[in-house]
Design a protein around this motif. Structure first.
Motif: not given
Length: 87
Positions: A50-59
């Motif tokens: 399962i690959v976890l990513r975020t929009f929080s940091k980049i945006y």
């Protein structure tokens, strides 16, 4: 950061029943060509990950904690049943 070679070696040794959680919260920031794309290189290749990513940091949404995970359908369904979000 784990290199592509390190991840390849890990996945070669990991038993098939083991679910690996690959945190790629900084995926959009890394420009090193040795940084593997967990979705393309491991999930789509059939690895149990399962690959976890975020929009929080980049945006700049750090307070919102907005992100997503890509993983096996049965895991996503099981998490949704236990109160997690599948979208």
């Amino acid at each position: 950061m784990s290199s592509r070679a390190e991840l390849d070696a890990y996945f070669t040794r990991a038993p098939d029943h083991v679910l690996t959680v690959l945190d790629q919260a900084y995926f959009e920031y890394v420009d090193d060509t040795d940084y593997a794309d967990g979705v393309e290189e491991y999930f789509e290749a059939g690895r149990r990950v399962i690959v976890l990513r975020t929009f929080s940091k980049i945006y700049g949404l750090a307070g919102a904690r907005v992100g997503y995970g890509v993983g096996p359908a049965e895991l996503v369904v099981a998490l949704a049943r236990r109160g997690g979000r599948s979208t």
